[in-house]
Design an enzyme around this catalytic site. Structure first.
Site, PDB file in Angstrom:
ATOM      1  CE  LYS A 113      -3.759  -2.484   0.951  1.00  0.00           C
ATOM      2  NZ  LYS A 113      -4.075  -3.239   1.034  1.00  0.00           N
TER       3      LYS A 113
HETATM    4  C1  LIG Z   1      -4.214  -5.013   0.326  1.00  0.00           C
HETATM    5  C2  LIG Z   1      -3.348  -6.079   0.828  1.00  0.00           C
HETATM    6  C3  LIG Z   1      -2.968  -6.855  -0.169  1.00  0.00           C
HETATM    7  C4  LIG Z   1      -4.973  -7.211  -1.353  1.00  0.00           C
HETATM    8  O1  LIG Z   1      -4.534  -5.976  -2.315  1.00  0.00           O
HETATM    9  P1  LIG Z   1      -5.906  -6.034  -3.430  1.00  0.00           P
HETATM   10  O2  LIG Z   1      -5.185  -4.617  -3.982  1.00  0.00           O
HETATM   11  O3  LIG Z   1      -6.997  -5.368  -2.174  1.00  0.00           O
HETATM   12  O4  LIG Z   1      -5.796  -6.924  -3.696  1.00  0.00           O
HETATM   13  C5  LIG Z   1      -2.459  -8.393  -0.049  1.00  0.00           C
HETATM   14  N1  LIG Z   1      -1.106  -8.471   0.863  1.00  0.00           N
HETATM   15  C6  LIG Z   1      -1.381  -7.580   1.710  1.00  0.00           C
HETATM   16  C7  LIG Z   1      -0.306  -7.514   2.521  1.00  0.00           C
HETATM   17  C8  LIG Z   1      -2.571  -5.784   1.514  1.00  0.00           C
HETATM   18  O5  LIG Z   1      -1.996  -5.304   2.385  1.00  0.00           O
END
Ligand SMILES: *Cc1c(COP(=O)(O)O)cnc(C)c1O
Length: 474
Positions: A113
């Site tokens: 993120k």
């Molecule tokens: C947010 C997240 C995901 C999922 O990603 P999406 O974009 O919601 O499919 C997978 N792994 C981690 C560690 C995340 O923080």
């Protein structure tokens, strides 16, 4: 570049407008009016660029010069990635047996993120200071979004951020990453409830349009276009790293929750980059079912797993995927989302489902048991530690190698978070482990937060807080 909604009734939005928008007024989500194509020769000429250099080629395709002039945009991108601990930003670990892992976790909060939100923080700062306008961000989180959002805006003069987290329901480390930020513009609430419980006051806040407008309230959730846009860069980077002089298709295995990350990949493919995708999910398998059978249906409840960031009820970004693969068939999408919103389930039209399966060529559902075994065997064989989310994706690679040992496909598994955040999973997988010093430091840090307890009027407390923030500023 201008933006339009997946449902076709909202058009001609600027990037700045898209930056503040979650859902458009017609209920859809925003996308560029046309997805820019990259010529093969141009693409290949980018082979030796660093991640940040590549971002400086890609992002301007989506952000007009008259919105952010390029010297300014370049500076924003440099500063967004300045806090990453790996010089390559998204390095690819090449392990034996064709196991390539692209690590997206070298940002300030150790999950992918950070890639998008670091940029979003800089974009917001740019537009808000130019307009001398203040923004209140309100987010509910059960995982990595809250801490990444906080890190991206802490200390910024034109932004305050209010974060609600479900007390005791994120990992202790995730919670500490949010509660140990002491900046005056960061306001963290630990709510005595589930993430569904804390969504209620947030939704009610946003439903009061007069309030939202008066306090310039925004949410930078996973359907935000700017996040999707930034994430296209790591897919193009992966392709160029793996396939500098070939014409093969590179397969990317994406540990998937709300489909934000894979949507970015699908847009990169639409831009002309030879990629295909596998969505790897937990037992909360809405995405796998939808891709396989076209049955799009909200889950009654979420099953907690070792990979909590992927435990979702419904992947709202699916609507963007349908738009892209159907070549912008707004009428079908509008019809299908209307039925979904009325009944909680819908069958995706056959032509759209077929088009999805040309792009998401396979899916994989990993149980907690598979996650533990994958973490353990990767550690035992390569001395490489996987976070539980990444293990869901690597599990697919092992499964595929067993099923078809002759498979020569170039494959990259995305590592979405660092294992240092998930000590519980390491313990559960029986992997010996000493705490990372960065984590140890979190446990020593001073905290700042407020608790919202059962029986209190959370909506009123939120509204009072936001009013207080704005009163204290003027
Ligand atoms: C947010 C997240 C995901 C999922 O990603 P999406 O974009 O919601 O499919 C997978 N792994 C981690 C560690 C995340 O923080």
């Amino acid at each position: 570049m201008k933006y339009k909604s997946t449902r076709g009734d909202v058009t001609n939005r600027t990037f700045e407008e898209a930056l503040y928008t979650g859902y458009a007024e017609d209920g859809g989500i925003l996308l560029p009016e046309t997805i820019p194509k990259i010529d093969v020769k141009v693409l290949k000429s980018w082979t030796n660029l660093s991640y940040v250099q590549l971002a400086k080629k890609i992002i301007p395709l989506y952000v007009s010069e008259d919105e952010i002039p390029s010297p300014m945009l370049n500076d924003l991108l440099d500063s967004a990635f300045s806090r990453f601990s790996a010089p390559e930003i998204t390095p690819i670990k090449r392990l034996p047996g064709g196991l390539n892992v692209m690590e997206l976790f070298h940002g300030p909060t150790w999950a992918f993120k950070d890639l998008a939100l670091s940029c979003v923080g800089k974009f917001l700062q740019y537009f808000l200071s130019k307009r001398k306008k203040h923004l209140n961000i309100l987010v509910g989180t059960s995982g990595d979004t809250g801490s990444a959002a906080i890190e991206s805006v802490r200390g910024q003069p034109w932004i305050d951020i209010v974060v609600l987290l479900p007390r005791g329901r994120c990992s202790q480390i995730q919670e500490l990453q949010m509660t140990t930020v002491l900046d005056n513009n960061v306001h963290v609430y630990r709510v005595d409830g589930t993430s569904d419980d804390l969504d209620i006051p947030i939704k009610l806040c946003f439903q009061d349009h007069a309030f939202t407008k008066r306090h310039n309230l925004s949410s930078i959730n996973s359907i935000n276009w700017a996040r999707i846009m930034v994430q296209t860069v790591h897919y193009i980077y992966a392709y160029l790293q793996m396939c500098p002089s070939c014409d093969d298709v590179v397969q990317i295995v994406v540990p998937t929750g709300a489909c934000g990350n894979v949507t970015s990949g699908i847009i990169a493919r639409k831009m002309g980059v030879p990629l295909e995708f596998v969505c790897a999910v937990t037992q909360n398998d809405v995405v796998a079912r939808t891709v396989k059978t076209g049955d799009y249906r909200i889950a009654d409840h979420v099953i907690p797993t070792l990979a909590p960031a992927m435990d979702i009820q419904i992947p709202y970004n699916m609507e963007r995927i349908w738009y892209v693969v159907s070549g912008g068939d707004c009428a079908s999408i509008k019809k299908l989302m209307k039925e979904f919103e009325e009944t909680g389930s819908v069958t995706v039209p056959e032509e759209i489902s077929d088009a999805v399966r040309k792009v998401i060529v396979d899916t994989f559902v990993a149980s907690d048991d598979v996650v533990r075994k994958t973490m353990k065997s990767t550690w035992d064989t390569y001395e490489y530690l996987l976070c539980p989310h990444t293990a869901v994706g690597v599990g697919y690679h092992y499964y595929q190698m067993q099923r078809n040992p002759e498979d020569k496909k170039i494959r990259v598994v995305i590592a979405t978070a660092s294992v240092i955040k998930f000590e519980e999973a390491l313990q559960s997988a029986s992997i010996p482990y000493t705490r990372d010093p960065r984590v140890a430091q979190l446990f020593e840090s001073k905290q700042k937060y407020k608790d919202l307890n059962k029986g209190e009027d959370w909506l009123q407390m939120l509204r009072d807080k936001i009013e207080e923030i704005d009163k204290n500023r003027v």
